[in-house]
Design a protein around this motif. Structure first.
Motif, PDB file in Angstrom:
ATOM      1  N   UNK A   1       0.422  -1.185  -0.026  1.00 20.55           N
ATOM      2  CA  UNK A   1       0.213  -0.196  -0.213  1.00 20.55           C
ATOM      3  C   UNK A   1       0.732   1.270  -0.424  1.00 20.55           C
ATOM      4  N   UNK A   2       2.200   1.049   0.509  1.00 14.58           N
ATOM      5  CA  UNK A   2       2.547   2.596   1.271  1.00 14.58           C
ATOM      6  C   UNK A   2       3.652   3.184  -1.100  1.00 14.58           C
ATOM      7  N   UNK A   3       3.129   1.562  -1.285  1.00 14.48           N
ATOM      8  CA  UNK A   3       4.563   1.957  -2.447  1.00 14.48           C
ATOM      9  C   UNK A   3       3.184   1.875  -3.669  1.00 14.48           C
ATOM     10  N   UNK A   4       2.522   2.046  -3.081  1.00 13.55           N
ATOM     11  CA  UNK A   4       1.548   2.146  -4.322  1.00 13.55           C
ATOM     12  C   UNK A   4       1.176   3.172  -4.229  1.00 13.55           C
ATOM     13  N   UNK A   5       0.705   3.861  -2.997  1.00 16.79           N
ATOM     14  CA  UNK A   5       0.247   5.707  -2.468  1.00 16.79           C
ATOM     15  C   UNK A   5       1.483   6.730  -2.626  1.00 16.79           C
ATOM     16  N   UNK A   6       2.414   5.993  -2.112  1.00 14.79           N
ATOM     17  CA  UNK A   6       3.248   6.639  -1.977  1.00 14.79           C
ATOM     18  C   UNK A   6       3.609   8.025  -0.655  1.00 14.79           C
ATOM     19  N   UNK A   7       3.073   7.627  -0.254  1.00 14.52           N
ATOM     20  CA  UNK A   7       2.171   8.604   1.103  1.00 14.52           C
ATOM     21  C   UNK A   7       2.415   7.364   2.315  1.00 14.52           C
ATOM     22  N   UNK A   8       2.710   8.485   4.011  1.00 11.36           N
ATOM     23  CA  UNK A   8       2.134   7.376   4.922  1.00 11.36           C
ATOM     24  C   UNK A   8       1.362   6.768   4.842  1.00 11.36           C
ATOM     25  N   UNK A   9       1.568   5.731   5.280  1.00 14.65           N
ATOM     26  CA  UNK A   9       0.127   4.774   5.650  1.00 14.65           C
ATOM     27  C   UNK A   9       0.540   3.906   6.403  1.00 14.65           C
ATOM     28  N   UNK A  10      -0.775   3.650   6.850  1.00 13.63           N
ATOM     29  CA  UNK A  10      -0.737   3.069   8.051  1.00 13.63           C
ATOM     30  C   UNK A  10      -2.034   1.654   7.996  1.00 13.63           C
ATOM     31  N   UNK A  11      -1.225   0.634   9.462  1.00 17.89           N
ATOM     32  CA  UNK A  11      -1.638  -0.007   9.072  1.00 17.89           C
ATOM     33  C   UNK A  11      -2.117  -1.171  10.292  1.00 17.89           C
ATOM     34  N   UNK A  12      -3.169  -1.262  10.779  1.00 16.38           N
ATOM     35  CA  UNK A  12      -3.424  -2.279  11.836  1.00 16.38           C
ATOM     36  C   UNK A  12      -3.268  -3.558  12.055  1.00 16.38           C
ATOM     37  N   UNK A  13      -2.004  -3.872  12.868  1.00 19.11           N
ATOM     38  CA  UNK A  13      -1.881  -5.374  12.610  1.00 19.11           C
ATOM     39  C   UNK A  13      -2.198  -6.191  13.429  1.00 19.11           C
ATOM     40  N   UNK A  14      -3.398  -6.970  13.595  1.00 18.38           N
ATOM     41  CA  UNK A  14      -4.167  -8.312  14.911  1.00 18.38           C
ATOM     42  C   UNK A  14      -4.158  -9.878  14.643  1.00 18.38           C
ATOM     43  N   UNK A  15      -2.283  -9.769  13.947  1.00 20.72           N
ATOM     44  CA  UNK A  15      -2.378 -11.269  14.014  1.00 20.72           C
ATOM     45  C   UNK A  15      -1.662 -11.887  14.710  1.00 20.72           C
ATOM     46  N   UNK A  16      -1.624 -11.547  15.559  1.00 20.98           N
ATOM     47  CA  UNK A  16      -0.906 -11.861  17.190  1.00 20.98           C
ATOM     48  C   UNK A  16      -2.602 -11.185  18.159  1.00 20.98           C
TER      49      UNK A  16
END
Lengths: 242, 410
Positions: free
Chosen positions: B82-97
């Motif tokens: 996502x960060x690569x495609x948008x080229x902007x600051x991107x966040x991701x909420x990680x609930x894998x644990x």
């Protein structure tokens, strides 16, 4: 008490006052009763009946319920104000209201029309027997006015020989049926007497008798001797409380 | 107590309804609060990540070294994409644990991706605690609301029970019974009370009217009849007199029977119950019927009944057996059952099947009679709570069986 007047002479005819508005009934009943040896004076309405009751002594009253002017129930009440003469009501309606109001007004018994003369005479005889009721004394001849034999129930004093009832010293005027009922209770003190027994012993009825006459007579008796004196035992009957 | 435990009672239905409503409200509020709190913690997480990122970017631009305080093994691939495609600051909420969720941030700076990783465990735990509290408080409120609702339902319940009781009393014949409790509320219960009262009133008026009419008819019929009865008693004895007397007797019994039927039909008859020795009453009634009959009694039977009506039933049955059947007429009393049988041609089939019908004696061989006697017997049997059945014996003869309710004492 007027009770002892009845049958004072062995040959004196019993005087019946018949109050009935239907002319045929009045005439035929009078004739039929006369055949049985009664002397009958007849009146066609309540007021005339009251008048002739006041003019002359009668041993028994035979009243129709529905009368012009003063009706049988009103007449019964007026008579009871001063007299304890036996009263037999005749009702053509025979429904509860007529019967109950007649008995409440002080009648001793009732018959439903049409009634055979023999039945009428039997009821009158039963009434007169009650009126001239003298219990057979168990004791031998008493020495004097037997104060000792008086039956006492609380404030109630019954002299079974002189047939006098006093409540707190005051004489109580009881109609023959009421007196007979009270003596029946007094003879079985504390024992419950069921309606059928009373109906048989006081009114001479069998199982076909109407137990309302007992209930209503007990009600009238209670008013005179005190409501608590006669206890109702639900489902069975009544008893006299000591 | 049994009424209290009746699960189909309106009380518990209302309580259940209140409970469902409470739960629905609690659920809706719970979800709303949960969502709002979650979103708030997300935006806080993003802000924290963005602040950290700005600091990191500044340091990177200044030193050329990317500060690395991330677990580079766990960088989510979707974030990189996502960060690569948008080229902007991107966040991701990680609930894998799920026990330690992370807020990841990525920012492309001069062809290179910088990552930040914020710990979100506290927020997640807070959210879970919030959910638990909502649940706990909802349950606490329910333990108060359900009994309260059940209690509040008691008032309308009581009024409804009163209406039901009144309706039952009216059905049992107490037409003076009224359900209205005096002007409370214009609600549906008040409405049904008024309706029941109106019904009782109408019923009473009609019954009283019929009773009055019957009483008037009785008076109008009996008065001339009494004149007739006493006049014929005065007639000189002769064959003609006997004929007249016989007809007067017939007329009299017809009038009495008709009046009796009318009273029974009007439904105004009430039994005057007493504990009655059946042997004595039956014996007396058989004697009163005035016809020869053989009485057999087993045991010492008692019944809770109205002796006058019982007398009427037995007299009518015995008279009927004598009139329409053939002797010997046998009356048997055993327990609370009274059987009257004769040895004649038996009851007509229609009577056995349908019960007695007025003015129908059924068959010519059963002779004359107005057929009211048995109808009256059936009516009285109903009034005293008994049952009168008719049958024919296999070896001929009519059998009428009266079943009385048993004595309470036995």
């Amino acid at each position: 008490m007027s009770v002892s007047e009845v049958g004072s002479g062995p040959s004196a005819p019993v005087m019946v006052l018949l109050v009935e508005d239907d002319e045929v009934i009045r005439k035929t009943v009078a004739m039929a009763l006369e055949r049985y040896g009664y002397r009958v004076s007849a009146a066609g309405d309540g007021l005339a009946g009251l008048e002739s009751f006041r003019e002359q002594r009668h041993d028994v009253l035979l009243l129709d319920v529905m009368l012009p002017g003063l009706d049988g129930i009103g007449l019964c009440r007026r008579v009871r104000e001063h007299s304890q003469v036996p009263i037999l009501m005749m009702s053509a309606r025979g429904d509860a209201l007529d019967v109950v109001s007649g008995l409440e007004a002080g009648a001793d018994d009732y018959v439903v029309k049409p009634v055979d003369t023999s039945v009428l005479v039997a009821r009158i005889r039963s009434l007169l027997r009650r009126a001239s009721f003298h219990p057979v004394s168990a004791q031998p001849a008493e020495p004097g006015p037997g104060v000792a034999t008086d039956l006492v129930f609380g404030d109630l004093t019954i002299d079974p020989h002189g047939l006098e009832v006093r409540r707190a010293g005051e004489p109580v005027a009881l109609a023959p049926t009421e007196l007979r009922l009270l003596l029946e209770f007094a003879a079985n003190p504390g024992i419950v007497l069921d309606r059928r027994t009373l109906l048989r012993d006081v009114w001479d009825y069998g199982w076909d008798g109407d137990s309302r006459v007992v209930d209503l007579c007990v009600q009238r008796l209670r008013k005179k001797v005190g409501a608590d004196r006669i206890e109702t035992v639900r489902g069975f009957g009544y008893k006299l409380r000591r | 107590m049994r009424r209290l435990l009746n699960w189909r009672s309106l009380r518990w239905k209302i309580a259940a309804l209140a409970a469902v409503a409470c739960c629905a409200v609690a659920l809706a509020i719970g979800i709303l609060v949960h969502k709002a709190t979650f979103e708030r913690s997300m935006s806080l997480g993003r802000e924290r990540a963005s602040v950290q990122m700005q600091a990191d970017v500044g340091e990177y631009l200044r030193t050329g070294v990317a500060p690395d305080h991330t677990d580079s093994q766990r960088i989510p691939p979707a974030l990189v994409e996502q960060a690569n495609s948008s080229g902007q600051f991107t966040t991701w909420y990680d609930t894998r644990n799920p026990d330690t969720p992370w807020m990841w941030g990525a920012q492309p700076v001069h062809g290179r991706l910088l990552f930040v990783q914020m710990e979100m465990g506290t927020e997640a735990r807070d959210l879970r605690a919030l959910d638990r509290h909502v649940l706990e408080y909802s349950l606490a409120v329910l333990t108060v609301v359900v009994p309260l609702a059940a209690l509040a339902a008691e008032l309308p319940n009581r009024r409804l029970r009163r209406v039901a009781r009144t309706a039952r009393r009216i059905a049992d014949g107490d037409l003076d019974a009224r359900a209205s409790q005096g002007g409370r509320g214009g609600d549906e219960i008040a409405e049904i009370s008024v309706a029941v009262d109106a019904m009782a009133g109408a019923l009473q008026e009609r019954l009283l009217g019929e009773q009055r009419f019957t009483a008037d008819v009785a008076h109008e019929l009996r008065t001339p009849l009494m004149g007739l009865v006493t006049s014929t008693e005065l007639l000189p004895e002769s064959e003609a007199t006997e004929l007249v007397r016989d007809r007067v007797r017939a007329l009299r019994s017809l009038v009495e029977d008709l009046l009796e039927i009318t009273r029974i039909d009007a439904g105004a008859e009430r039994a005057d119950l007493a504990s009655v020795p059946l042997d004595q009453v039956t014996e007396e009634s058989v004697r009163r019927a005035g016809v020869p009959a053989r009485l057999t009694v087993t045991g010492d039977p008692f019944a809770d009944t109205d002796p006058r009506r019982l007398d009427r039933i037995i007299v009518n049955l015995v008279t009927n057996a004598h009139r329409h059947g053939r002797p010997p007429v046998e009356v048997t009393v055993s327990g609370t059952t009274i059987v009257v049988r004769d040895h004649g041609p038996g009851f007509p089939d229609a009577l056995v099947v349908n019960g007695p019908q007025r003015f129908r004696t059924g068959a010519a061989e059963r002779g004359r009679g107005h057929g009211l006697g048995l109808t009256i017997a059936v009516g009285h049997a109903q009034v005293i709570g008994g049952r009168l059945t008719f049958a024919n014996a296999p070896d001929g003869g009519a059998i009428a069986t009266l079943h009385l309710p048993a004595d309470d004492r036995s």
